[in-house]
Design an enzyme around this catalytic site. Structure first.
Site, PDB file in Angstrom:
ATOM      1  N   HIS A 215      -3.314   8.135   1.849  1.00  0.00           N
ATOM      2  CA  HIS A 215      -3.965   8.013   0.578  1.00  0.00           C
ATOM      3  C   HIS A 215      -3.694   9.117  -0.280  1.00  0.00           C
ATOM      4  O   HIS A 215      -4.226   8.995  -1.362  1.00  0.00           O
ATOM      5  CB  HIS A 215      -5.355   7.644   1.071  1.00  0.00           C
ATOM      6  CG  HIS A 215      -6.200   8.628   1.662  1.00  0.00           C
ATOM      7  ND1 HIS A 215      -6.618   9.073   2.740  1.00  0.00           N
ATOM      8  CD2 HIS A 215      -7.067   9.674   0.792  1.00  0.00           C
ATOM      9  CE1 HIS A 215      -7.541  10.066   3.061  1.00  0.00           C
ATOM     10  NE2 HIS A 215      -7.616  10.187   1.530  1.00  0.00           N
ATOM     11  N   ASP A 245      -2.325   6.318   8.201  1.00  0.00           N
ATOM     12  CA  ASP A 245      -2.728   7.044   6.929  1.00  0.00           C
ATOM     13  C   ASP A 245      -2.076   8.658   6.962  1.00  0.00           C
ATOM     14  O   ASP A 245      -2.808   9.480   7.370  1.00  0.00           O
ATOM     15  CB  ASP A 245      -4.322   7.112   6.656  1.00  0.00           C
ATOM     16  CG  ASP A 245      -4.850   7.967   5.513  1.00  0.00           C
ATOM     17  OD1 ASP A 245      -3.710   8.109   4.749  1.00  0.00           O
ATOM     18  OD2 ASP A 245      -5.945   7.963   5.240  1.00  0.00           O
ATOM     19  N   GLY A 324     -12.149  16.027  -0.378  1.00  0.00           N
ATOM     20  CA  GLY A 324     -11.249  17.371  -0.497  1.00  0.00           C
ATOM     21  C   GLY A 324     -10.568  17.829   0.675  1.00  0.00           C
ATOM     22  O   GLY A 324      -9.714  18.397   0.649  1.00  0.00           O
ATOM     23  N   SER A 326      -9.211  15.393   2.956  1.00  0.00           N
ATOM     24  CA  SER A 326      -8.306  14.665   3.389  1.00  0.00           C
ATOM     25  C   SER A 326      -7.126  15.337   3.698  1.00  0.00           C
ATOM     26  O   SER A 326      -6.898  16.111   2.802  1.00  0.00           O
ATOM     27  CB  SER A 326      -8.382  13.491   2.258  1.00  0.00           C
ATOM     28  OG  SER A 326      -9.277  12.473   2.229  1.00  0.00           O
ATOM     29  N   SER A 342      -8.565  11.567   7.566  1.00  0.00           N
ATOM     30  CA  SER A 342      -8.381  10.199   6.909  1.00  0.00           C
ATOM     31  C   SER A 342      -9.495  10.012   6.055  1.00  0.00           C
ATOM     32  O   SER A 342      -9.456  10.242   4.836  1.00  0.00           O
ATOM     33  CB  SER A 342      -8.118   9.188   7.716  1.00  0.00           C
ATOM     34  OG  SER A 342      -7.828   7.982   7.078  1.00  0.00           O
TER      35      SER A 342
END
Length: 441
Positions: A215, A245, A324, A326, A342
């Site tokens: 993402h 993801d 942040g 991720s 994720s």
């Protein structure tokens, strides 16, 4: 989706983001003793295993036991693999599992029944703000609904769970909201978005690259290690939402040094290989917003219904994370790469649910490999001011924040020189004392 390649730069971003950690007690790897050589009676007792070895044994037993296998989990307190079996008329499966060294527990729900229940949830209750995963410790499907699931949506979810039958699933209500943990201003940047680097890898064509959350690719194709800085890497492949993801981002300069390690700020942890997660396993997450956090794996093959769409095949944990983080790395204290951050709900003050992309699945999908031991000894190429996203994370205070119950300490969240120390001078500190992780207090 697929993207062309770009930028130029000679230093790789340090894996996992950079947060300077205060000195504290060292976490030693779990012992890997067994009952070998014991008496005949003791030989049938469950073996003492590290989590990684337990995961390997679980995979073997899943094939050996066939339909009788109903999941497994790691008992961290006793350092044993617990295997669920549905014996039916064949008690031999219990004998086989015990001989292999597992603790055996008889349960009612088979994996076939639990997986069928998950398919029913997908067909009838794919509602944004919900998730589900098989919990082998309860032998049920754990269904979670965030704070947005109310009214008719809650009634629909509850009705679907009831339709599965008694003893098949439980519902947990979360106070937070399921979201991906992308935000503005951190370790890797694209436009107004920031994420964290997961693991450095070697792409299928031999070029240096890294994994992050899929993402994150929605923020842009070109990524920098400083906000507003020159791009150094480009998204090559990305999946989100859907069956995962994850994204493969390639460094433009083929001479980029991309060591296989996680930068903990004041030292590095060599990453030796990718491994499957095991329920009950202790794991650590590094993210450029909250630093180092720890917790346990709660479920596998989780389905999460984000506002952007449904993602399947994730790992559910209780490790905290915030915007942040991720894409950041999830790993074990003995250097096994487990997952990529994720999303989830909550934060590192109140806690919550978090979900991770399995590294093994991502590597297979993009055709990349982890560089075993590459750069693990530190050295000049891994050090230096450029060897981390220090500039990117610099200026943000990590002091006083709690990262999953671990105090990050009153240090700057990764200035350039500290990134160099972590990737260079600090590399190998963990190897001297048997661990690469420092737990702060």
């Amino acid at each position: 989706m697929s993207h062309k390649r770009i930028p130029k730069r000679k230093a790789a971003i340090a894996v996992g983001g950079v947060v300077a950690l205060g000195a504290a007690a060292i976490l030693l790897p779990n012992a890997n003793a067994s009952q070998d050589g014991a008496s005949d009676d003791a030989a049938a007792a469950p073996k003492t295993l590290k989590a990684g070895d337990a995961s390997d044994l679980a995979s073997q037993l899943a094939g050996l036991l066939g339909d009788a296998f109903a999941g497994s989990y790691y008992d961290g307190g006793n350092k044993q693999l617990v295997v669920n079996v549905v014996p039916g008329d064949n008690n031999n499966v219990i004998v086989q599992a015990k001989k292999a060294g597992a603790a055996v527990r008889e349960v009612d729900n088979s994996m076939t029944e639990l997986e069928a229940g998950a398919r029913t949830l997908k067909a009838e209750a794919t509602i944004p703000g919900t998730s589900w995963a098989v919990d082998p410790r309860t032998n049920k499907i754990l269904v979670t609904a965030d704070s947005t699931v109310t009214g008719d949506k809650w009634d629909r979810l509850e009705s679907t769970v009831r339709s599965l039958g008694s003893g098949m699933a439980t519902i947990k209500k979360s106070a937070g909201t399921f979201k991906t943990f992308v935000s503005g201003g951190d370790a890797i940047f694209s436009g107004g978005a920031r994420c964290s680097l997961g693991f450095n890898v070697t792409a299928g064509d031999g070029s240096p690259a890294f994994l992050t959350a899929g993402h994150c690719a929605a923020g842009g194709d070109q990524w920098s290690d400083a906000q507003g800085g020159q791009p150094i890497a480009t998204v090559d492949q990305a999946v989100f939402p859907g069956e995962g993801d994850f994204a493969l981002v390639t460094y433009d300069d083929p001479a980029t040094q991309a060591p296989s390690e996680v930068d903990l700020g004041d030292q590095t942890l060599p990453i030796v290989q990718a491994a499957e997660a095991t329920v009950g396993q202790e794991v650590f997450r590094m993210g450029s917003t909250t630093g180092l956090a720890d917790g346990q794996v709660l479920g596998l093959n989780a389905t999460v219904n984000y506002p952007e769409g449904t993602v399947t095949g994730l790992i559910q944990t209780d490790v905290c994370a915030e915007p942040g983080d991720s894409g950041g790395s999830m790993f074990t204290q003995d250097g096994l790469a487990i997952g990529l951050t994720s999303g989830g709900s909550g934060d590192c003050t109140s806690g919550g649910e978090t979900f991770f992309q399995p590294v093994t699945t991502a590597l297979a999908a993009v055709g990349a490999t982890l560089g075993a031991g590459e750069g693990a000894g530190g050295g000049d190429e891994a050090g230096g001011g450029e060897a981390g996203a220090g500039e990117a994370a610099g200026g943000q205070e990590a002091g006083g924040e709690q990262a999953g119950g671990q105090d990050v300490g009153g240090e700057q969240a990764g200035a350039g020189e500290e990134a160099g120390a972590g990737a260079g001078d600090g590399a190998g500190q963990g190897a001297e004392d048997g661990s690469g992780l420092t737990q702060t207090h």
